[in-house]
Design an enzyme around this catalytic site. Sequence first.
Site, mmCIF file in Angstrom:
data_model
loop_
_atom_site.group_PDB
_atom_site.id
_atom_site.type_symbol
_atom_site.label_atom_id
_atom_site.label_comp_id
_atom_site.label_asym_id
_atom_site.label_seq_id
_atom_site.Cartn_x
_atom_site.Cartn_y
_atom_site.Cartn_z
ATOM 1 N N HIS A 164 2.776 3.208 -2.506
ATOM 2 C CA HIS A 164 1.485 2.896 -3.138
ATOM 3 C C HIS A 164 1.747 2.823 -4.654
ATOM 4 C CE1 HIS A 164 -2.662 2.400 -3.600
ATOM 5 N NE2 HIS A 164 -3.137 3.553 -3.200
ATOM 6 N N ARG A 215 -3.322 -5.044 0.806
ATOM 7 C CA ARG A 215 -3.188 -3.709 1.420
ATOM 8 C C ARG A 215 -2.873 -3.936 2.884
ATOM 9 N NH1 ARG A 215 -6.940 1.531 0.722
ATOM 10 N NH2 ARG A 215 -5.557 1.629 -1.077
ATOM 11 N N GLN A 217 -1.017 3.228 -7.337
ATOM 12 C CA GLN A 217 -1.424 4.623 -7.432
ATOM 13 C C GLN A 217 -0.423 5.390 -8.295
ATOM 14 O OE1 GLN A 217 -4.273 6.142 -5.803
ATOM 15 N NE2 GLN A 217 -3.721 7.604 -7.369
ATOM 16 N N ASP A 226 -2.005 14.909 -0.720
ATOM 17 C CA ASP A 226 -2.693 13.749 -0.133
ATOM 18 C C ASP A 226 -3.070 14.124 1.298
ATOM 19 O OD1 ASP A 226 -3.660 11.191 0.402
ATOM 20 O OD2 ASP A 226 -1.680 10.278 0.669
ATOM 21 N N ARG A 272 -6.846 4.167 -12.271
ATOM 22 C CA ARG A 272 -6.411 3.007 -11.488
ATOM 23 C C ARG A 272 -6.776 1.715 -12.230
ATOM 24 N NH1 ARG A 272 -5.719 3.570 -5.961
ATOM 25 N NH2 ARG A 272 -5.050 1.388 -6.119
ATOM 26 N N CYS A 324 -4.732 11.444 -4.689
ATOM 27 C CA CYS A 324 -5.043 10.015 -4.862
ATOM 28 C C CYS A 324 -6.448 9.668 -4.385
ATOM 29 C CB CYS A 324 -4.016 9.180 -4.111
ATOM 30 S SG CYS A 324 -3.988 9.543 -2.355
HETATM 31 N N1 CP Z 1 -6.379 6.009 -3.723
HETATM 32 C C1 CP Z 1 -6.713 4.864 -3.099
HETATM 33 O O1 CP Z 1 -5.939 3.916 -2.963
HETATM 34 O O2 CP Z 1 -8.004 4.832 -2.653
HETATM 35 P P1 CP Z 1 -8.636 3.713 -1.708
HETATM 36 O O3 CP Z 1 -7.980 3.852 -0.367
HETATM 37 O O4 CP Z 1 -10.103 4.048 -1.658
HETATM 38 O O5 CP Z 1 -8.378 2.377 -2.300
HETATM 39 N N1 NVA Z 2 -1.718 8.187 2.298
HETATM 40 C C1 NVA Z 2 -3.044 7.599 2.340
HETATM 41 C C2 NVA Z 2 -3.409 7.065 0.991
HETATM 42 C C3 NVA Z 2 -4.773 6.449 0.889
HETATM 43 C C4 NVA Z 2 -5.053 5.918 -0.477
HETATM 44 C C5 NVA Z 2 -3.097 6.515 3.399
HETATM 45 O O1 NVA Z 2 -2.135 5.751 3.507
HETATM 46 O O2 NVA Z 2 -4.090 6.432 4.118
#
Ligand code: CP
Ligand code: NVA
Length: 308
Positions: A129, A102, A132, A225, A293, A265
């Site tokens: 993502h 990430r 997701q 989101d 997930r 999400c």
């Molecule tokens: N939806 C998602 O990726 O959640 P987290 O940021 O908690 O991993």
């Molecule tokens: N759009 C959000 C998604 C988190 C899972 C972010 O990037 O923070």
Amino acid sequence: MKDFLAISDYSSEEIQDLLDLAVKLKKEYFKGGNKPIFKGKVLGMIFQKPSLRTRVSFDMAMRHCGGDALYLSPNEIGLGKRESIADVARVMSGYVQALMARVFDHEHVLELARWADVPVVNGLSDYNHPCQGMADALTIIEKFGAESKGLNVAYVGDGNNVAVSLMHVSAQLGWNFTIASPESYDITPKAVEIGRKIAEKTKSKLTFLRDPHEAVRNAHVIYTDTWTSMGQEEETAKREKVFPPYQVNAQLVSEADKDVIVMHCLPAHRNHELTDEVADGPHSVIFQQAHNRLHAQKAILARLFGVG
Ligand code: CP
Ligand code: NVA
């Protein structure tokens, strides 16, 4: 399939195959447990940002299938700071059988994949993502059935990473994708161009609007989101002024198809982009979506490891 970095890197058939496998692994899990198809395998998980779902679902996906996972927090390896990404990739390739990362900058997960000998999975970047997106597709298919071509998916809010993967998976599966976002918060032109190429093949229709009410008309799925993604915190005050007309609330949901499902999400900023009433109401599938997930990622890992 060496890596899983973007939904657009695969054909519609490959995406469908992953979803079919996810359905199978989910059934198997609830029937008494998965087979130990990941035995002897460890997934290294590199995080530059916080996470609940991605961290826990990947860890559990590995354990349920007889493997293991190693969490590396943002402070630990200093990806690209303490050590170059190329060196991290080559060192880690000797320790673990796959990597999940990430990152802030999408280029960094691409760089990791370029240098790693083991498969690399994108656990969220500023661009997209994809894990997701796969869990979202699994959830939509569970709700509407496998013959889902022609569904209307409406995304309301920031044209961010999650929106990109939803657009690409919708195009791959022949769903019509509509997004309503405020000016200056559109999906990037590059992501749109990629989406259009996929949509041409599958006859999916992509529509880009400003008006959330127009976007949700006849929608079978409403998705939203956060208005401020991780890494954009200094823009919070500005965004809180722009986005309120894009809140998914009971009024907006009432303007969609009567059987519409509402997705997010998570994490949700309740009563900002999504009201409590909707998040906890009869149309919401947000927790099923979060749980999926686990199953979607088991399928991705299985294909990357070439097992199951
Ligand atoms: N939806 C998602 O990726 O959640 P987290 O940021 O908690 O991993
Ligand atoms: N759009 C959000 C998604 C988190 C899972 C972010 O990037 O923070």
